[in-house]
Design a protein around this motif. Sequence first.
Motif, PDB file in Angstrom:
ATOM      1  N   TYR A 814       0.963 -26.919  89.762  1.00 15.13           N
ATOM      2  CA  TYR A 814       0.786 -26.500  88.279  1.00 15.13           C
ATOM      3  C   TYR A 814      -0.562 -26.468  88.154  1.00 15.13           C
ATOM      4  N   GLY A 815      -1.480 -25.209  87.194  1.00 17.49           N
ATOM      5  CA  GLY A 815      -3.025 -25.530  86.573  1.00 17.49           C
ATOM      6  C   GLY A 815      -2.865 -25.626  85.063  1.00 17.49           C
ATOM      7  N   VAL A 816      -3.691 -26.139  84.501  1.00 18.72           N
ATOM      8  CA  VAL A 816      -3.124 -25.880  82.953  1.00 18.72           C
ATOM      9  C   VAL A 816      -4.650 -25.459  82.649  1.00 18.72           C
ATOM     10  N   GLU A 817      -4.743 -24.697  80.905  1.00 23.18           N
ATOM     11  CA  GLU A 817      -5.787 -24.637  80.963  1.00 23.18           C
ATOM     12  C   GLU A 817      -6.065 -24.552  79.441  1.00 23.18           C
ATOM     13  N   VAL A 827     -10.960 -22.454  79.739  1.00 22.25           N
ATOM     14  CA  VAL A 827     -10.768 -24.149  80.457  1.00 22.25           C
ATOM     15  C   VAL A 827     -10.184 -24.644  81.176  1.00 22.25           C
ATOM     16  N   PRO A 828     -10.298 -24.707  82.758  1.00 24.26           N
ATOM     17  CA  PRO A 828      -9.438 -25.707  83.677  1.00 24.26           C
ATOM     18  C   PRO A 828      -9.067 -27.795  82.531  1.00 24.26           C
ATOM     19  N   ALA A 829      -7.661 -27.703  82.277  1.00 25.81           N
ATOM     20  CA  ALA A 829      -7.931 -28.834  81.851  1.00 25.81           C
ATOM     21  C   ALA A 829      -8.584 -30.614  83.097  1.00 25.81           C
ATOM     22  N   PHE A 830      -8.211 -29.780  84.448  1.00 20.68           N
ATOM     23  CA  PHE A 830      -8.418 -30.979  85.374  1.00 20.68           C
ATOM     24  C   PHE A 830      -9.068 -30.337  86.377  1.00 20.68           C
ATOM     25  N   GLU A 831      -9.392 -30.622  87.814  1.00 24.82           N
ATOM     26  CA  GLU A 831      -9.820 -30.694  88.307  1.00 24.82           C
ATOM     27  C   GLU A 831      -8.494 -30.217  89.594  1.00 24.82           C
ATOM     28  N   GLY A 832      -8.051 -28.964  90.139  1.00 23.86           N
ATOM     29  CA  GLY A 832      -7.314 -29.009  91.515  1.00 23.86           C
ATOM     30  C   GLY A 832      -6.143 -28.178  90.444  1.00 23.86           C
ATOM     31  N   LEU A 833      -4.819 -29.311  90.624  1.00 21.03           N
ATOM     32  CA  LEU A 833      -3.694 -28.395  90.868  1.00 21.03           C
ATOM     33  C   LEU A 833      -2.710 -30.139  90.604  1.00 21.03           C
ATOM     34  N   THR A 834      -1.829 -30.063  90.098  1.00 21.74           N
ATOM     35  CA  THR A 834      -0.740 -31.225  89.098  1.00 21.74           C
ATOM     36  C   THR A 834       0.449 -30.751  89.368  1.00 21.74           C
ATOM     37  N   GLU A 835       1.232 -31.892  90.602  1.00 21.11           N
ATOM     38  CA  GLU A 835       2.853 -31.352  91.172  1.00 21.11           C
ATOM     39  C   GLU A 835       3.458 -31.823  89.829  1.00 21.11           C
ATOM     40  N   ILE A 840      -1.327 -35.353  80.513  1.00 20.46           N
ATOM     41  CA  ILE A 840      -2.045 -35.728  79.038  1.00 20.46           C
ATOM     42  C   ILE A 840      -3.476 -35.264  79.471  1.00 20.46           C
ATOM     43  N   ILE A 841      -3.927 -34.225  78.369  1.00 18.70           N
ATOM     44  CA  ILE A 841      -5.508 -33.262  78.081  1.00 18.70           C
ATOM     45  C   ILE A 841      -5.691 -34.786  77.711  1.00 18.70           C
ATOM     46  N   ARG A 842      -7.179 -34.900  77.216  1.00 16.51           N
ATOM     47  CA  ARG A 842      -8.113 -36.424  76.587  1.00 16.51           C
ATOM     48  C   ARG A 842      -9.228 -35.419  77.154  1.00 16.51           C
ATOM     49  N   ASP A 843     -10.313 -35.895  75.770  1.00 17.88           N
ATOM     50  CA  ASP A 843     -11.357 -35.206  75.401  1.00 17.88           C
ATOM     51  C   ASP A 843     -11.519 -34.492  74.408  1.00 17.88           C
ATOM     52  N   LEU A 844     -10.627 -34.269  74.022  1.00 16.21           N
ATOM     53  CA  LEU A 844     -10.351 -32.389  72.604  1.00 16.21           C
ATOM     54  C   LEU A 844     -11.793 -33.154  71.872  1.00 16.21           C
ATOM     55  N   PRO A 845     -12.189 -32.110  71.813  1.00  6.44           N
ATOM     56  CA  PRO A 845     -12.383 -31.854  69.904  1.00  6.44           C
ATOM     57  C   PRO A 845     -11.545 -32.083  68.663  1.00  6.44           C
ATOM     58  N   THR A 846     -11.365 -33.355  67.897  1.00  6.32           N
ATOM     59  CA  THR A 846     -11.337 -33.550  66.818  1.00  6.32           C
ATOM     60  C   THR A 846     -10.972 -32.559  65.597  1.00  6.32           C
ATOM     61  N   PHE A 852      -3.299 -23.790  74.433  1.00  2.00           N
ATOM     62  CA  PHE A 852      -2.700 -23.855  75.883  1.00  2.00           C
ATOM     63  C   PHE A 852      -2.106 -23.012  76.894  1.00  2.00           C
ATOM     64  N   ARG A 853      -2.720 -22.896  78.242  1.00  2.00           N
ATOM     65  CA  ARG A 853      -1.607 -22.236  78.717  1.00  2.00           C
ATOM     66  C   ARG A 853      -1.023 -23.324  80.366  1.00  2.00           C
ATOM     67  N   VAL A 854      -0.569 -22.255  81.247  1.00  3.47           N
ATOM     68  CA  VAL A 854      -0.009 -23.366  82.204  1.00  3.47           C
ATOM     69  C   VAL A 854       0.311 -22.215  83.013  1.00  3.47           C
ATOM     70  N   ARG A 855       0.025 -22.080  84.262  1.00  2.00           N
ATOM     71  CA  ARG A 855       0.214 -20.956  85.592  1.00  2.00           C
ATOM     72  C   ARG A 855       0.656 -21.934  86.823  1.00  2.00           C
ATOM     73  N   ALA A 856       2.008 -21.536  87.241  1.00  2.00           N
ATOM     74  CA  ALA A 856       2.718 -21.552  88.884  1.00  2.00           C
ATOM     75  C   ALA A 856       1.940 -21.140  89.902  1.00  2.00           C
ATOM     76  N   TYR A 857       0.997 -22.077  90.663  1.00  4.92           N
ATOM     77  CA  TYR A 857      -0.032 -21.922  91.837  1.00  4.92           C
ATOM     78  C   TYR A 857       1.377 -21.838  93.264  1.00  4.92           C
ATOM     79  N   ASN A 858       1.610 -21.046  94.257  1.00  2.00           N
ATOM     80  CA  ASN A 858       1.903 -20.648  95.895  1.00  2.00           C
ATOM     81  C   ASN A 858       0.892 -20.409  96.604  1.00  2.00           C
ATOM     82  N   MET A 859       1.123 -19.996  98.028  1.00  2.00           N
ATOM     83  CA  MET A 859       0.963 -19.396  98.276  1.00  2.00           C
ATOM     84  C   MET A 859       0.154 -18.047  98.262  1.00  2.00           C
TER      85      MET A 859
END
Length: 1182
Positions: A814-817, A827-835, A840-846, A852-859
Amino acid sequence: GATVFFETETEKPDAKVRWQSNTKDLVSGDKYVIKANGNKHSLTIQAVTKEDGTAYAVIAGGSKVKFDLKVKEKVMEEVKLEEAQGGAGDPAAPAATDTVAPEEAPAPAETPAAADTTPAAPQPGANIQAHDIPGFDGENINFVAKVNAASLLKKPTIKWFKGKWMDLASKSGKNLQLKELYDRNSKVYTFEMQIIAAKPSFAGAYRCEVSSRDKFDSCNFDLTVHGGSVDGSEEAGELDFSALLKKSASKSQVKSEPDEDVWEILQKAKASEYEKIAFQYGITDLRGMLKRLKKMKKEEKKSEAFLKKLDPAYQVEKGHKMKLCIEVANEDVDVKWLKNGQEIQSTGRYIFESVGNKRYLTINHCSLSDDATYTCVVGEEKCTTELFVKEPPVTITSNLEDQMVMKGERVELECEVSEEGATVKWEKDGVELTRDESFKYRFKKDGRKHVLIINEATKEDCGHYTVKTNGGESMAELMVSEKELEVYQNIADLTVKAKDEAVFKCEVSDETVKGIWYKNGVEVKADTRTHITHIGRIHKLTIDDVKPEDQGDYTFVPEGYAFNLSAKLNFLEVKIDYVPRQDPPKIHLDCMGHTADSTIVVVAGNKLRLDVPITGDPAPTVVWTKGEKVKLLGDGRLHVESTKGHCIFTIEGADKQDEGLYSVIVRNPAGEDKADINVKVVDPPSAPRILSVGEDSCVVQWDPPKSDGGNPIIGYVLERKKKKSYRWMRLNFDPYTDTTYEAKRMIEGVEYEMRVYAVNAIGMSCHSAASQPFIPVAPTSEPIGLCVDDISDTTISLKWRTPEHLGSSELDGYGVEYCKEGSDEWVPAFEGLTERTSVIIRDLPTGEKMQFRVRAYNMAGPSAPTSLAQAVTIREIMQKPKIWIPRNLRQTLIKKVEETINLVIPFQGKPRPVITWSKDGEPLNPKQVSVRNSDTDTILFIRKSERKDSGKYEVKLQIENVEDTASISIQIVDLPGSPEKLKIMDVWGFNVALEWKPPKDNGNCEITGYMVQKADKKTMEWYTVYELYRRTNCVVADLIMGNEYIFRIYAVNMVGLSLEPSLHLFICSSGFEYKPPTYKEHDFSEAPKFTHPLVSRSVIAGYNATLSCSVRGIPKPKVTWYKNKMDISNEAKYRMFSKQGVLTLEIRKPCSFDGGVYMCKAVNASGEDAVECKLEIRRKYP
């Protein structure tokens, strides 16, 4: 009686055309006259009869056109329904109906023309006028409805009804036919209902309904059939739906059927008429209805609670709403509704209403599960009714379409039915198709769509395919044609002299096609002078040392194709003059099959062979040059061969550097001659690149070849194959002009390869290199259930669930943006994908609003995104502190001395609360007790508990001025002390009375009892007299006179016995001395003996093997295992087991070296015994 003339035109004047009637070929004769004049073809039908009114088709090559012929009697006239006009004059009737009646029928008052109707904008206030349509017994009657679909997005749905609700779609057969046509130019749908051989019983009220999405319109009309009487006999025909309910006073006219309820008809009808009524109204469960009818006929007593009861039965169509109503005598009384004896709960589908003394039960969206018995209960009285849910027949909404495919192509016959999950039956030429072992036919069901798939079509698959439901059927014709064979080079006439060589050569498009050579109609056989070769697409017939008898007509016939290539061999007689003379050299350049400027095109990598006929006397010398340089033969790829009358120049494996202008020069003393040959080397296209893939398709792209061979590229031909297959399948037969192509009809999850050919006016290049293997796969569906799990001033925790549809490819991650509200920069929340399905997304402006949105990745790439419903403000939310005491700590926690205490107390509260622990109101001793805190829980830890750790512990959470407290009781228990002051209170006979006092230390818990024991001083063996004895006094019996006894007592609590007992010595009164008898001890020893020997075995290498035997012996013998007389007791490869005398040796994954003789030896003090066996190890794969 008239003559009908049909004419068609074809593109090619020599095209073969076939005419068909009802899928059968027509032959020219007295009835049918078939003519062809150039590209015009005609069919003439003489003396037309009613049997000629059917479907016709004309077929030319791969094209097929269908048309219908309708035959009418000369005495018939058209009668059409008049369209009713509304208040605004807009069309309101969705159908205009054409009816054909005999000349003797009385004409209606008005006979207006048919009108086009548009259901896209019906007028709700329109006044629809019904007409009486006259007809005569035995005649055909047509009703035609035309719908203007210019403003509609999809095809409208039309239904024909007879009477109140009888759908005529399910009655289609020999007496009723339904047809539909669509005119693409006028965008008008024409729907036709034809009644064949009308009978008086067909008379009645009819209705036509047309709908498109949320728009609807209808038209009613009456049909009157003259010249017959209405009866209920079985010969009335398929459309005799209401003959049993009508009575006609006159034979000239039949009135429309009255609107009667089926249950009222059944109640009044005789038992002998039940089956006819069931057929008339489409009742399928007649037996069930009669059982319910029997219950309904019971007489009911007059009710005091009900003013109006439910009717005996109700009927509703599937998906519609049903409302049941009763009236009660008391307005304040409560009622209960039951379904099949079970009380109904109020839900979205079942709605209860109370209006005055009326009570309503509304059932929304009725389904087949609602077909049941419903009961309304008021006090001790009740009334019952039966609800019948009518399921409409499954009809075909989208018909099959005729298809014409090439041999080997994939075929998909698709239709659409009215209900999802419906069962359909596929037939070919009247024979039902099933799944066989060859998997030739595949049946696919997708919602309302049903597809019949034939992976590789053959000529045997030609025929008529039918799909059938319980409400209709659809037929389509499948035609499979062979691929057309193209001739790239024809054979040419030859004129040769005696003892010369004659070569006939042709080139066709298919490398696999074989052929036969004929001479004057007789097959040519290969011998020492005649050679027949087939290399690739080129076929050759070579005749050495030509003789006069070799002259004739030569023909090449490709196998499986209805054409041939012909040429003539002429023998040239040479007269020899004895006068010596010299002939100057001459080059006879044969450029057949090439362009006029003597250009020869060769595909890169192929052999270039230039065969130049030459003449001259004496024999001339030959020099080959390219440009101004003489071609040397040092290169191993170049070969020059000179024979009598020919000079052959060959280049093996031509490449781009061999392109250019070649010259051949021949010289002899009489002169010289020169000829130029231009050679073009055509490169194949580059290997195709896969741009994207879908569920059953891919987009492929390639680069044009570097050279077009002197002729512009007119297109490309593509092929594909499965990765593990050797068979390439062509995707297009006509050259494709673009360099990007979308290939379809592939199987998801199967690996494919692609390659491409370039085509110009001369022919096809060799194929390109294959593309990289790829797998058609579609992206997954979007993740579901995205929500916020937690939030703080700079972080946010999100969670979601996996997508519903994953497809054939594995999920990569999954990719989180995220982005700020109002911005499109994600903006991607982190590099690469997570299974994981949480992050938890850190260092966001108070204080910033973020989306936020999430995508599922396959081939296949990313799925569609799933986003939060609204933007989230990054700010920690104040949460009141709350302590959650675990269930096991809500009562006193009891621990033993020196046990570890680890209390985990979860809590909630934001921001992080201040946590304070105390014991009995005092702060904790940090040397004895440790406390660790986190954001969600606090832990109290005591490594070795003591008695002083018992007490009440309190924990307090505080956030600003808000706090929460909780207490936990801990009890540390220990062993009790010894009972005190044990003494003898009384002695009588063989009994003694003891008494004692409880111990001073009870171990911080209740004394659960005492253990009383006695021992004879001679043996000092202790016997328990009482266990868990609750009192502090007891009587010990069964003592022996004159013996000394010692008594001891232990105190018992939940921890155990006291460490020290309370002791007392007692001497029983003297008596006689008992001397026990002496016995000789029996010797039970026995030497080892194997009761079950080892058995020789043969096992497969790599799989664990076991050897078993059994032994007995007293005392228990010592067992030792040997392999080839070597002790293996301490080797890790072997495991030994012994259970109840059964000995087992396990050999872990044996190899060939583990074979041999195994021995088991048992030894004890009385002797020894041994058994052995052979173990053979076989190879895993022979």
